[in-house]
Design a protein around this motif. Structure first.
Motif, PDB file in Angstrom:
ATOM      1  N   UNK A   1      -8.756   7.272   4.453  1.00 27.15           N
ATOM      2  CA  UNK A   1      -8.604   6.992   3.217  1.00 27.15           C
ATOM      3  C   UNK A   1      -8.630   5.409   2.698  1.00 27.15           C
ATOM      4  N   UNK A   2      -7.514   4.880   3.423  1.00 22.81           N
ATOM      5  CA  UNK A   2      -7.320   3.328   3.242  1.00 22.81           C
ATOM      6  C   UNK A   2      -8.328   2.460   3.895  1.00 22.81           C
ATOM      7  N   UNK A   3      -8.989   3.099   4.880  1.00 24.68           N
ATOM      8  CA  UNK A   3     -10.026   2.162   5.488  1.00 24.68           C
ATOM      9  C   UNK A   3     -11.023   1.995   4.447  1.00 24.68           C
ATOM     10  N   UNK A   4     -11.335   3.192   3.822  1.00 27.58           N
ATOM     11  CA  UNK A   4     -12.572   3.412   2.986  1.00 27.58           C
ATOM     12  C   UNK A   4     -12.325   2.520   1.815  1.00 27.58           C
TER      13      UNK A   4
ATOM     14  N   UNK B   1       0.867  -1.143  -0.114  1.00 24.99           N
ATOM     15  CA  UNK B   1      -0.021  -0.139  -0.034  1.00 24.99           C
ATOM     16  C   UNK B   1       0.900   1.053   0.009  1.00 24.99           C
ATOM     17  N   UNK B   2       2.183   1.104   0.101  1.00 27.57           N
ATOM     18  CA  UNK B   2       3.018   2.258  -0.100  1.00 27.57           C
ATOM     19  C   UNK B   2       2.743   3.199  -1.054  1.00 27.57           C
ATOM     20  N   UNK B   3       2.739   2.772  -2.216  1.00 27.28           N
ATOM     21  CA  UNK B   3       2.628   3.613  -3.421  1.00 27.28           C
ATOM     22  C   UNK B   3       1.420   4.779  -3.073  1.00 27.28           C
ATOM     23  N   UNK B   4       0.205   4.043  -2.918  1.00 27.95           N
ATOM     24  CA  UNK B   4      -0.994   4.766  -2.644  1.00 27.95           C
ATOM     25  C   UNK B   4      -0.664   5.997  -1.432  1.00 27.95           C
ATOM     26  N   UNK B   5      -0.045   5.403  -0.196  1.00 27.13           N
ATOM     27  CA  UNK B   5       0.061   6.269   0.933  1.00 27.13           C
ATOM     28  C   UNK B   5       0.883   7.497   0.618  1.00 27.13           C
ATOM     29  N   UNK B   6       2.040   7.212  -0.119  1.00 23.01           N
ATOM     30  CA  UNK B   6       3.053   8.227  -0.420  1.00 23.01           C
ATOM     31  C   UNK B   6       2.434   9.262  -1.590  1.00 23.01           C
ATOM     32  N   UNK B   7       1.368   8.545  -2.383  1.00 19.77           N
ATOM     33  CA  UNK B   7       0.947   9.578  -3.331  1.00 19.77           C
ATOM     34  C   UNK B   7      -0.183  10.397  -2.713  1.00 19.77           C
TER      35      UNK B   7
END
Ligand code: ATR
Length: 283
Positions: free
Chosen positions: A278-281, A24-30
């Motif tokens: 955002x990641x929970x949703x 999930x790191x790419x999503x988190x950093x974006x």
């Protein structure tokens, strides 16, 4: 190595590991980049053990700004780094690489501090002067202990419990000069209570529960699982059923360690609560 960061050019970041596809790191950093208005790219790259060192060297030679390192490379990253932060040295593992001003490869470990920030900033749980129980005596627990050793206000007492007692004893002795820490088997926890319990075992991965006696849960106890999944982990279900006041999964730790890496690279600190949400949703 030339530090391209100094010339203001690098915008390329990545997480490397194997397997890495579901990171999930790419999503988190974006989301961090969007939030802080930073222009950068961040990708997940599969790097096998045999190519770890050559990949890292080539990445920074070609102007890469920073790497996150995950399984199975964290110890190799520690060995490769020319300079390491005190918490990475204590953890003997590195999850964040960058070049320092002198162009040296610098390794940090933001995992434990990411967990502590999540506890304190997002859940208002302080471990200062508390009785802390950490389950498991592997790398995950070592990382948390390294971050606790960095704190000005430490827990009153830390117990590390493990199935294999010898591993807990060895870990406790590594930190004994910095922390009030004891090692224990699970059975010996019978007559003790704790204010904060952190599950650092990999038991949840196999759908198992560490054999903790329910009596360890003090009134107002907070239980934290370093793992997370779409559904609450078995440990968190157990904690709630035993009456724990809070049962928190490790998604906030994941976002927290990423936030500290991002801050190190970009000099600007993102907020985490909105990204966790955002990641929970959209898991
Ligand atoms: P990591 O680096 O992620 O911490 P590790 O070094 O393999 O991984 O350590 C895994 C930890 O989870 C160990 O403390 C392990 O206990 P043992 O040392 O006794 O093997 C613990 N663990 C794994 N599965 C477990 C289970 N089902 N119940 C209790 N502890 C478990």
């Amino acid at each position: 190595m030339v530090n391209h960061q100094e010339s203001g050019s690098p915008t390329r970041y990545a997480v490397i590991g194997s397997p890495i596809a579901h990171s999930k790191s790419p999503l988190i950093h974006s989301l961090f980049a969007e939030q802080t208005k930073q222009h950068l790219t961040y990708e997940a790259i599969e790097v096998l053990e045999a190519e770890f060192e050559s990949f890292v060297n080539a990445f920074f030679e070609s102007g890469g700004g920073g790497l996150n390192v995950t399984l199975p490379h964290k110890e190799r990253a520690f060995a490769l780094a020319e300079v390491t932060t005190p918490r990475a040295s204590l953890a003997r593992a590195v999850n964040t690489l960058s070049l320092n001003k002198a162009g040296q490869l610098e390794g940090d470990n933001t995992d434990g501090a990411g967990l502590l920030n999540d506890l304190y900033l997002n859940h208002r749980v302080s471990i200062e002067s508390k009785r802390l129980l950490i389950l498991g005596a592997g790398g995950a627990t070592r990382g948390v202990l390294a971050a606790i050793a960095d704190l000005a206000n430490k827990p009153a007492a830390i117990t590390v419990a493990n199935r294999t007692l010898a591993k807990a004893t060895a870990l406790a002795s590594d930190f004994a000069s910095r922390l009030a820490i004891t090692a224990s088997g699970y059975d010996a926890l019978d007559d003790q209570q704790f204010d904060v319990i952190i599950n650092g075992t990999s038991a949840s991965l196999g759908g198992e529960l560490p054999p903790v006696p329910p009596s360890v849960i003090a009134p107002d106890c907070c239980c934290y699982d370093m793992m997370y999944a779409a559904e609450p982990t078995l440990f968190l279900k157990w904690a709630k059923a035993q009456g724990a006041a809070q049962a928190i999964d490790g998604l906030g730790m994941l976002v927290g360690q990423a936030a500290l890496a991002f801050t190190r690279w970009r000099g600007i600190e993102p907020t985490t609560a909105d990204v966790i949400q955002a990641l929970r949703v959209h898991p």
